[in-house]
Design a protein around this motif. Structure first.
Motif, PDB file in Angstrom:
ATOM      1  N   SER A   1       0.828  -1.210   0.000  1.00 50.07           N
ATOM      2  CA  SER A   1       0.000   0.000   0.000  1.00 50.07           C
ATOM      3  C   SER A   1       0.861   1.259   0.000  1.00 50.07           C
ATOM      4  N   ILE A   2       1.934   1.253   0.797  1.00 48.79           N
ATOM      5  CA  ILE A   2       2.822   2.415   0.850  1.00 48.79           C
ATOM      6  C   ILE A   2       3.521   2.638  -0.487  1.00 48.79           C
ATOM      7  N   VAL A   3       4.028   1.551  -1.076  1.00 47.73           N
ATOM      8  CA  VAL A   3       4.719   1.670  -2.360  1.00 47.73           C
ATOM      9  C   VAL A   3       3.779   2.224  -3.427  1.00 47.73           C
ATOM     10  N   LEU A   4       2.560   1.695  -3.511  1.00 46.76           N
ATOM     11  CA  LEU A   4       1.617   2.175  -4.511  1.00 46.76           C
ATOM     12  C   LEU A   4       1.149   3.594  -4.197  1.00 46.76           C
ATOM     13  N   TRP A   5       1.003   3.920  -2.927  1.00 51.13           N
ATOM     14  CA  TRP A   5       0.581   5.268  -2.543  1.00 51.13           C
ATOM     15  C   TRP A   5       1.562   6.309  -3.060  1.00 51.13           C
ATOM     16  N   VAL A   6       2.851   6.071  -2.852  1.00 54.73           N
ATOM     17  CA  VAL A   6       3.854   7.043  -3.270  1.00 54.73           C
ATOM     18  C   VAL A   6       4.072   6.989  -4.780  1.00 54.73           C
ATOM     19  N   SER A   7       4.312   5.796  -5.328  1.00 55.06           N
ATOM     20  CA  SER A   7       4.687   5.705  -6.745  1.00 55.06           C
ATOM     21  C   SER A   7       3.554   6.155  -7.661  1.00 55.06           C
ATOM     22  N   PHE A   8       2.342   5.681  -7.396  1.00 53.50           N
ATOM     23  CA  PHE A   8       1.242   6.078  -8.268  1.00 53.50           C
ATOM     24  C   PHE A   8       0.853   7.530  -8.028  1.00 53.50           C
ATOM     25  N   GLY A   9       0.922   7.973  -6.788  1.00 54.17           N
ATOM     26  CA  GLY A   9       0.595   9.366  -6.508  1.00 54.17           C
ATOM     27  C   GLY A   9       1.533  10.329  -7.210  1.00 54.17           C
ATOM     28  N   VAL A  10       2.829  10.037  -7.189  1.00 56.16           N
ATOM     29  CA  VAL A  10       3.808  10.896  -7.851  1.00 56.16           C
ATOM     30  C   VAL A  10       3.573  10.925  -9.353  1.00 56.16           C
ATOM     31  N   ARG A  11       3.331   9.761  -9.946  1.00 54.77           N
ATOM     32  CA  ARG A  11       3.157   9.718 -11.401  1.00 54.77           C
ATOM     33  C   ARG A  11       1.903  10.448 -11.860  1.00 54.77           C
ATOM     34  N   GLN A  12       0.859  10.435 -11.047  1.00 56.03           N
ATOM     35  CA  GLN A  12      -0.384  11.065 -11.459  1.00 56.03           C
ATOM     36  C   GLN A  12      -0.364  12.585 -11.333  1.00 56.03           C
ATOM     37  N   THR A  13       0.707  13.151 -10.812  1.00 54.02           N
ATOM     38  CA  THR A  13       0.791  14.614 -10.714  1.00 54.02           C
ATOM     39  C   THR A  13       1.274  15.265 -11.998  1.00 54.02           C
ATOM     40  N   ILE A  14       1.591  14.478 -13.029  1.00 55.05           N
ATOM     41  CA  ILE A  14       2.206  15.041 -14.222  1.00 55.05           C
ATOM     42  C   ILE A  14       1.354  16.146 -14.840  1.00 55.05           C
ATOM     43  N   GLY A  15       0.025  16.034 -14.756  1.00 54.42           N
ATOM     44  CA  GLY A  15      -0.842  17.017 -15.383  1.00 54.42           C
ATOM     45  C   GLY A  15      -0.730  18.405 -14.784  1.00 54.42           C
ATOM     46  N   ILE A  16      -0.475  18.509 -13.483  1.00 51.08           N
ATOM     47  CA  ILE A  16      -0.433  19.834 -12.860  1.00 51.08           C
ATOM     48  C   ILE A  16       0.858  20.578 -13.187  1.00 51.08           C
ATOM     49  N   PHE A  17       1.836  19.887 -13.789  1.00 51.53           N
ATOM     50  CA  PHE A  17       3.068  20.552 -14.201  1.00 51.53           C
ATOM     51  C   PHE A  17       2.968  21.136 -15.611  1.00 51.53           C
ATOM     52  N   LEU A  18       1.892  20.817 -16.350  1.00 53.77           N
ATOM     53  CA  LEU A  18       1.811  21.230 -17.749  1.00 53.77           C
ATOM     54  C   LEU A  18       1.866  22.748 -17.892  1.00 53.77           C
ATOM     55  N   LEU A  19       0.976  23.468 -17.210  1.00 54.03           N
ATOM     56  CA  LEU A  19       0.916  24.917 -17.380  1.00 54.03           C
ATOM     57  C   LEU A  19       2.125  25.642 -16.783  1.00 54.03           C
ATOM     58  N   PRO A  20       2.536  25.369 -15.516  1.00 55.80           N
ATOM     59  CA  PRO A  20       3.695  26.109 -14.993  1.00 55.80           C
ATOM     60  C   PRO A  20       4.984  25.820 -15.755  1.00 55.80           C
ATOM     61  N   LEU A  21       5.208  24.586 -16.144  1.00 57.07           N
ATOM     62  CA  LEU A  21       6.426  24.263 -16.870  1.00 57.07           C
ATOM     63  C   LEU A  21       6.390  24.841 -18.277  1.00 57.07           C
ATOM     64  N   SER A  22       5.235  24.776 -18.947  1.00 56.32           N
ATOM     65  CA  SER A  22       5.121  25.328 -20.291  1.00 56.32           C
ATOM     66  C   SER A  22       5.294  26.840 -20.282  1.00 56.32           C
ATOM     67  N   ASN A  23       4.729  27.493 -19.280  1.00 58.06           N
ATOM     68  CA  ASN A  23       4.874  28.946 -19.204  1.00 58.06           C
ATOM     69  C   ASN A  23       6.300  29.361 -18.884  1.00 58.06           C
ATOM     70  N   ASP A  24       6.987  28.581 -18.061  1.00 56.36           N
ATOM     71  CA  ASP A  24       8.352  28.918 -17.664  1.00 56.36           C
ATOM     72  C   ASP A  24       9.353  28.648 -18.782  1.00 56.36           C
ATOM     73  N   LEU A  25       9.177  27.524 -19.488  1.00 59.17           N
ATOM     74  CA  LEU A  25      10.160  27.100 -20.494  1.00 59.17           C
ATOM     75  C   LEU A  25       9.671  27.257 -21.932  1.00 59.17           C
ATOM     76  N   ASN A  26       8.467  27.844 -22.087  1.00 59.02           N
ATOM     77  CA  ASN A  26       7.899  28.062 -23.421  1.00 59.02           C
ATOM     78  C   ASN A  26       7.701  26.752 -24.197  1.00 59.02           C
ATOM     79  N   TYR A  27       7.275  25.701 -23.491  1.00 59.72           N
ATOM     80  CA  TYR A  27       6.926  24.451 -24.156  1.00 59.72           C
ATOM     81  C   TYR A  27       5.519  24.577 -24.756  1.00 59.72           C
ATOM     82  N   SER A  28       5.300  23.943 -25.901  1.00 62.14           N
ATOM     83  CA  SER A  28       3.933  23.778 -26.399  1.00 62.14           C
ATOM     84  C   SER A  28       3.302  22.588 -25.671  1.00 62.14           C
ATOM     85  N   ARG A  29       2.000  22.488 -25.747  1.00 62.32           N
ATOM     86  CA  ARG A  29       1.324  21.374 -25.078  1.00 62.32           C
ATOM     87  C   ARG A  29       1.681  20.034 -25.728  1.00 62.32           C
ATOM     88  N   SER A  30       1.949  20.043 -27.023  1.00 58.41           N
ATOM     89  CA  SER A  30       2.332  18.801 -27.676  1.00 58.41           C
ATOM     90  C   SER A  30       3.723  18.357 -27.235  1.00 58.41           C
TER      91      SER A  30
END
Length: 444
Positions: free
Chosen positions: A12-41
């Motif tokens: 449970s602990i392993v899945l809590w951390v590993s899956f939780g970390v991986r599922q955060t990728i979406g919230i980095f889209l806008l701040p990272l794209s705005n900071d580094l001028n990435y397109s969404r693609s």
């Protein structure tokens, strides 16, 4: 080390951390794209590669764990590799798009060693009985959803407070800290199986059995064999699936239409999960929902998924997994259609999150039990990992095509229509899948 309770806690602990970390990728889209001028693609190809390599590499990693170095070492090493990629890539070199994409790919490879198939396969060695297995699969899988619930608002708050670079690094440290839990998920040797060889009894045994009382006869442990009646006179005993070799099990799986249908249905699950986790926060921001609330939406989905996976684990002890999976996908189609066609507001968004969350990862315990019922528990990790390739191919399409469609059309309309159609397809595929075990006959 062989305790089923400690294994459940560690998994449970392993899945809590590993899956939780991986599922955060979406919230980095806008701040990272705005900071580094990435397109969404550009961002989407990195997220999609993480999903794809996670699925493609997972069967090989789980195979190494099952056959070579053991589950515990595999989980331990993969957690450290995941953490190292966060330290060295995301932290300081992500300004280069190629380095960012390489780091995402490395995390996808390492993710194959600390995800659902290998953790649930380790639990399967310790927990007897189909009923208790199903309940344990649901309970432990639910902590992956709980990680999504916890890490998304945590990640959003950390991005606002310390920036996206330090957030990646801290997530890497958390992966490294949970790696010692692997000691409670080590491979344990299977109990010695009783021989089912049909051989004539010896004269001494016949003499002993003639003098036995009915009470003594009850103490004799006789081999259990299932018979297939080809004619009224001829009986051919079947072989237990767990007694088959690795190649025989793989041959059965790859030539089984049921296994193919299960994999196709699971690929639709991956499409939904990756599309929504990567693009739903940005989709809501485009519709004037605050970015912090958009992150909470994915978190609420994770909370609903926690209860959904536990409930499905229990339901599968009473209802066949094929019917449970078909119901889940039909429910997804209905909820997606309502969410897309009803005007977006905070109320509709959070109602969608709660209901769809119940269906989010509830496919995992049902699919795992479906595969285990058909092909046995001995190579359950490898077989579920192969179905997970289909899941992650769907995830790749959901994450990457979502970015391409948005950059070309500036909306996600076609992605929602595709998601609804695929959900209906997955429901039909699981409904058509046969749930009877392949009949492997023993030659006498």
């Amino acid at each position: 080390m062989n305790s089923p309770w400690l294994a459940c806690v560690a998994g449970s602990i392993v899945l809590w951390v590993s899956f939780g970390v991986r599922q955060t990728i979406g919230i980095f889209l806008l701040p990272l794209s705005n900071d580094l001028n990435y397109s969404r693609s550009q961002f989407s190809i990195a997220a999609a590669l993480l999903q794809l390599l996670w699925g493609v590499c997972q069967p090989f990693i789980v195979y190494i764990g099952e056959r070579k170095i053991g589950f515990g070492k595999t989980i331990f090493i993969s957690c450290l590799v995941y953490a190292a990629s966060s330290f060295t890539m995301y932290g300081s070199l992500a300004s280069n798009p190629s380095v960012f994409i390489f780091a995402a790919a490395l995390q996808g490879i390492s993710a194959g060693g600390n995800s659902f198939p290998i953790v649930l396969a380790s639990l399967s060695q310790r927990i007897p009985g189909g009923k208790y297995k199903s309940i344990a699969f649901g309970m432990v899988s639910s902590f992956g959803s709980f990680g999504q619930c916890c890490f998304l608002p945590m990640g959003r708050a950390m991005i606002s407070a310390i920036g996206w670079r330090w957030t990646f690094l801290i997530f890497g440290i958390m992966m490294a800290v949970c790696s010692p839990m692997a000691m409670f998920l080590q491979t344990i040797p299977p109990p010695p199986s009783r021989s089912t060889t049909l051989s004539p009894p010896s004269n001494d045994k016949i003499a002993d059995e003639k003098t036995m009382t009915p009470y003594d006869e009850e103490k004799i442990i006789r081999p259990k064999t299932e018979a297939v009646f080809e004619t009224e006179e001829k009986k051919v005993p079947t072989v237990n699936q767990d007694d088959l070799g690795f190649r025989e099990v793989l041959k059965q799986a790859f030539t089984s239409p049921t296994y193919i249908l299960i994999t196709l249905g699971f690929s639709v699950c991956g499409f939904h999960v990756a599309f929504l986790s990567t693009h739903l926060p940005a989709y809501l921001v485009d519709h004037d929902i605050d970015s912090s609330l958009a992150a909470w939406v994915i978190s609420v989905i994770g909370l609903g998924s926690m209860f959904g996976t536990m409930a499905v684990g229990f339901i599968c002890t009473r209802i066949k997994p094929k019917y449970v999976l078909s119901t889940i996908y039909i429910g997804r189609a209905i909820i997606l259609a309502i969410f897309f066609w009803v005007p977006i507001s905070l109320a509709t968004v959070f109602v969608f999150s709660v209901i769809f969350g119940f269906l989010w990862l509830s496919t995992v315990p049902a699919t795992t039990k479906f595969v285990g019922d058909l092909f046995g528990q001995k190579y359950l990790g490898t077989l579920t990992s192969i179905t997970f390739i289909g899941h992650q191919i769907g995830a790749f399409c959901g994450a990457y095509i979502g970015g391409l469609v948005y950059d070309s059309m500036q909306n996600y309309t076609r992605l929602f229509y595709s998601s609804i159609a695929l959900a209906i397809f997955a429901a039909v595929a699981n409904l058509l899948a046969r749930d009877n075990q392949p009949k492997t006959k023993q030659v006498i």
